[in-house]
Design an enzyme around this catalytic site. Structure first.
Site: not given
Ligand code: GLN
Length: 533
Positions: A17, A382, A508, A510
């Site tokens: 949905k 990350c 990130h 993404e």
């Molecule tokens: N664990 C790592 C940190 O806290 C990377 C976190 C992640 O990859 N989102 O910095």
């Protein structure tokens, strides 16, 4: 006055949905209306930030740093709008604010109850979203299935919303499943009838029904449902299984659901719906030629939803280059130096995504060494960047004890560590860096080539950072610090100078990729993997 569309679900969960709601959002947006989306989630956690990715899937982060449900990722990718903390409301958040007010004495001695206090707080979230983002239309999806105990306060709040905001400012769309019984060769409408009855018993009379089905649904079946569920004949729509996700947009368009919605709201369309880019994208997706294999080496690979935005971003880049992306899901716990070659030998690209904790880091490090030494396109995100830095420090810079303090709090060489006080004067230990931060990109880098500019903004979610004590050692090496935040002195991107494509980001990317606008780093990563083929 902002108009509200409330989307509920019945019969079973996983009806999609959220996808239907976002597809409707995209259609309305393409008519020149400002659309915003919101999810009401019945669970009691304040947000999914602390939930296991293996159970709940990825945590999606907004520009303003809200940790939200992965559905928001679908919303953003479909309607191509950046959402914010007003888009993600949970039972936990509602109770948290009501209890805070109760402790402050704001209720002046009244007995605090679900009705009106909890429901008022929920309705406040409807008003807040309109006030902060001034959309023409807000689409609010109610998580869960009608009949669940947890969602009752949300349903009661949206019931009251019609009284508060008026008939032509509110619209209820109920999504249900119509199962196909093979033995009887029939589509069954009874579960839908029951679900609508249940909804009506809560005082909500749906204005429209969307039927999820494996098979096309005859007009006669729709009319039967319209009759039993007391909606207009032209207010029953179908959402039949599609080959490509984005066909939900074009299928809804063909049924003119957007026009029917505008009619209810007594609104004029600002322009014709522009769905051409989606028809073109669908056609492109159906005519992809050839493929590349991308290894995704992670800890939570058993649940692909834990990496939903990453796999979607890879696909967006694949559509751009007209290639299928085969993701090889590799459990980082099951690989090490001894088997990594076998596991990765047929992959044209290696991606190490984000993660938390020390478990499975050795496997990720092994994959990074393999990518670096064999000149295989590599993308670190990350934790993937932090580990790429550790790997380089250990194996190239010869800092044998290099580590992240997340893995070894007592390491002698804390290349990655908590950078307390760097974002502000307060002690930041234990706090995540969340949401948008700017990053300056070095001109002669692959990052610059991708973005085509030197100032960017990307979303973050992590606690640890590159330790600037090691900046010089890196700056004189073949690993380039290609992205830097000079306001807070934080390393945001690295890359290898003498490698086909070895790029890693502290942020990130993404979360910003869109089907019609692939993220530049994913786009160039996939380009490198195609060339590597
Ligand atoms: N664990 C790592 C940190 O806290 C990377 C976190 C992640 O990859 N989102 O910095």
């Amino acid at each position: 006055m902002t108009k509200y569309i409330f989307v509920t679900g019945g019969v079973v969960s996983s009806l999609g949905k959220g996808i239907t709601a976002s597809a409707i959002g995209q259609l309305l947006k393409s008519r020149g209306l400002k659309v915003f989306m919101q999810k009401f989630d019945p669970y009691i956690n304040v947000d999914p930030g602390t939930m296991s990715p293996l159970q709940h899937g990825e945590v999606f982060v907004t520009d303003d740093g809200a940790e939200t449900d992965l559905d928001l990722g679908h919303y953003e990718r479909f309607i191509d709008e950046n959402l914010n903390r007003h888009s993600s409301i949970t039972t936990g958040k509602i109770y948290q604010s009501v209890l805070k007010r109760e402790r402050r004495g704001d209720y002046l001695g009244a007995t605090v109850q679900v009705i009106p206090h909890i429901t008022d707080q929920i309705k406040k979230k409807l008003i807040d979203v309109a006030r902060h983002t001034t959309p023409d239309i807000v689409i609010t999806e109610i998580g869960g299935t009608v009949g669940d105990i947890e969602s009752l306060p949300f349903l009661e709040a949206i019931r009251q919303a019609r009284r508060d905001f008026g008939l032509h400012n509110t619209l209820y769309i109920h999504n249900t499943l119509v199962p196909y019984l093979k033995a009887a060769n029939e589509i069954k409408t009874k579960p839908t009838q029951h679900s609508v009855k249940e909804l009506m018993s809560l005082g909500i009379h749906p204005d429209m029904i969307v039927l999820r089905s494996e098979k096309k649904i005859d007009q006669s079946v729709k009319e039967k449902i319209a009759m039993f569920c007391d909606v207009a004949n032209d207010a029953v729509f179908e959402s039949v299984d599609v080959e490509v996700l984005y066909e939900v947009i074009t299928e809804m368009y063909k049924q003119k659901i957007d026009l029917r919605i505008l009619e209810h709201f007594q609104m004029e369309s600002k322009k014709e719906a522009d769905v051409k880019p989606w028809f073109e994208l669908i056609d492109r997706i159906k005519h992809l030629e050839g493929s590349v294999n991308i290894a995704l080496v992670g800890k939570y690979v058993k649940l692909h939803d834990a990496y939903l935005s990453i796999s979607e971003s890879l696909k967006h880049a694949g559509y751009f280059h007209k290639k299928h992306i085969n993701i090889k899901w590799i459990d980082a716990e099951k690989v090490d130096q001894s088997n990594i070659k076998d596991v990765l030998k047929d992959c044209q690209g290696i991606l190490v995504p984000g993660g938390f904790g020390s478990r499975a880091t050795e496997g990720k490090l092994a994959a990074i060494t393999y990518a670096r030494e064999h000149n295989i396109p590599f993308f670190g995100i990350c934790y993937g960047m932090q580990l790429a830095v550790v790997e380089y420090a250990r194996n190239v810079l010869n800092i044998k004890d290099a580590n992240s303090t997340e893995i070894d709090p007592d390491t002698k060489e804390p290349i990655i560590s908590l950078q307390r006080g760097r974002l502000s004067d307060e002690d930041l230990g234990g706090t995540l860096r969340l949401g948008l931060y700017t990053c300056e990109i070095k001109k002669d880098s692959k990052a610059y080539k991708a973005y085509g500019k030197n100032m960017i903004e990307e979303r973050h979610r992590h606690r640890y950072e590159f330790n600037n004590k090691y900046l010089e050692a890196f700056e004189t090496s073949k690993m380039m610090i290609s992205g830097f935040n000079s306001k807070h002195h934080l390393v945001e991107m690295i890359e290898l100078k003498e490698h086909k494509w070895f790029v890693a980001t502290q942020f990130h990317p993404e979360f910003l990729s869109r089907p019609l606008r692939p993220h530049p780093l994913f786009r160039d990563f996939i380009e490198a993997t195609i060339k590597h083929n």
